[in-house]
Write a protein that holds these residues in place. Structure first.
Motif: not given
Length: 260
Positions: A66, A80, A82, A168, A172-174, A206
């Protein structure tokens, strides 16, 4: 680096003694995609996957997540940010219920602080209520309501994989890294698992990065598919394009493709 990539692996290498498990490998995972990683046994897939997940530190190169250089960060630090990972063997809290397993996931809950419990009990209760509501929503999404109060250790292999997928969703995982999601799962529950991955991708946006030996599952879920051999990426495209490549067909589809 790709502008629409959420993960960029740039010229990464990893040696174990004299063996180059991953050799100057670069690849990207596009935001919003379900990207598969395949190749023959010993291709370096698992080593590369572990470097992305923070379980192994590369000797050379970078992992960008990201837009941030996360090379060498530990799994809890990536969590932490994501990036979450599921495992070939599910890692549930076996003596807690399925619902409690989900409620354990979000970090920094006020109830973890003794001071909050003593002096700000409303804050702790309010947060717990919100976490419980989200956990119930996740259970409904995954159609696990019938086992929500069952001890996680008593669930089937497929139900445990669904529970891991649900964990997961609690933060709200990236990006979700799926490691051999089909292992130990019967066909009925595997179909449920695949359908939920598709729904999470389509309805919730996702991104998934998948390492898997089940080629039917890869064909169903993944586009693009990245092929590795001898520690490097050698091809990328849809499963149809990969299967139509004569060189890959001869080298990697003449026999069952297994995880490294």
């Amino acid at each position: 680096m790709s502008q629409d990539a959420v993960i960029d692996v740039i010229n990464v290498s990893k040696h174990f003694g004299g063996l180059a498990a991953v050799n100057n490998c670069s690849l990207s995972v596009r935001r919003g995609s379900v990207t598969g990683l395949i190749g023959p046994n010993g291709a370096g897939k698992s080593t590369l996957f572990n470097m992305v997940a923070g379980n192994i530190v590369p000797d050379e190169g970078q992992v960008i997540f990201d837009g941030q250089d996360v090379t060498g960060l530990a799994p809890h630090q990536l969590f932490r940010l994501g990036m979450l990972r599921t495992f070939q063997i599910a890692h549930e809290f076996s003596n807690m219920t399925a619902l409690e397993n989900l409620m354990m996931v979000p970090g920094d809950q006020p109830g973890e602080s003794l001071a909050n419990v003593w002096f700000r009990p409303f804050l702790a209760r309010s947060r717990e209520t919100a976490v419980r509501k989200k956990a119930l929503d996740v259970i409904d999404f995954l159609k696990l309501g019938h086992v929500r109060n069952e001890l996680a250790g008593n669930l089937s292999g497929g139900q445990k994989k669904l529970l891991e997928l649900g964990r997961t969703m609690m933060v709200d995982a990236k990006v979700v890294l799926l490691d051999e999601v089909a292992a130990g799962v019967n066909k009925t529950l595997l179909n449920d698992l695949a359908a939920n991955i598709e729904r999470m991708n389509r309805e919730l946006g996702y991104t998934f990065f998948v390492i898997e030996h089940d080629m039917d599952l890869i064909a169903r879920l993944c586009d693009p598919v990245i092929v590795m051999a001898e520690g490097r990426k050698i091809a990328e495209g849809s499963m149809e394009e990969v299967r139509a490549n004569p060189e890959i067909v001869e080298a990697y589809f003449g026999a069952p493709v297994e995880a490294a």
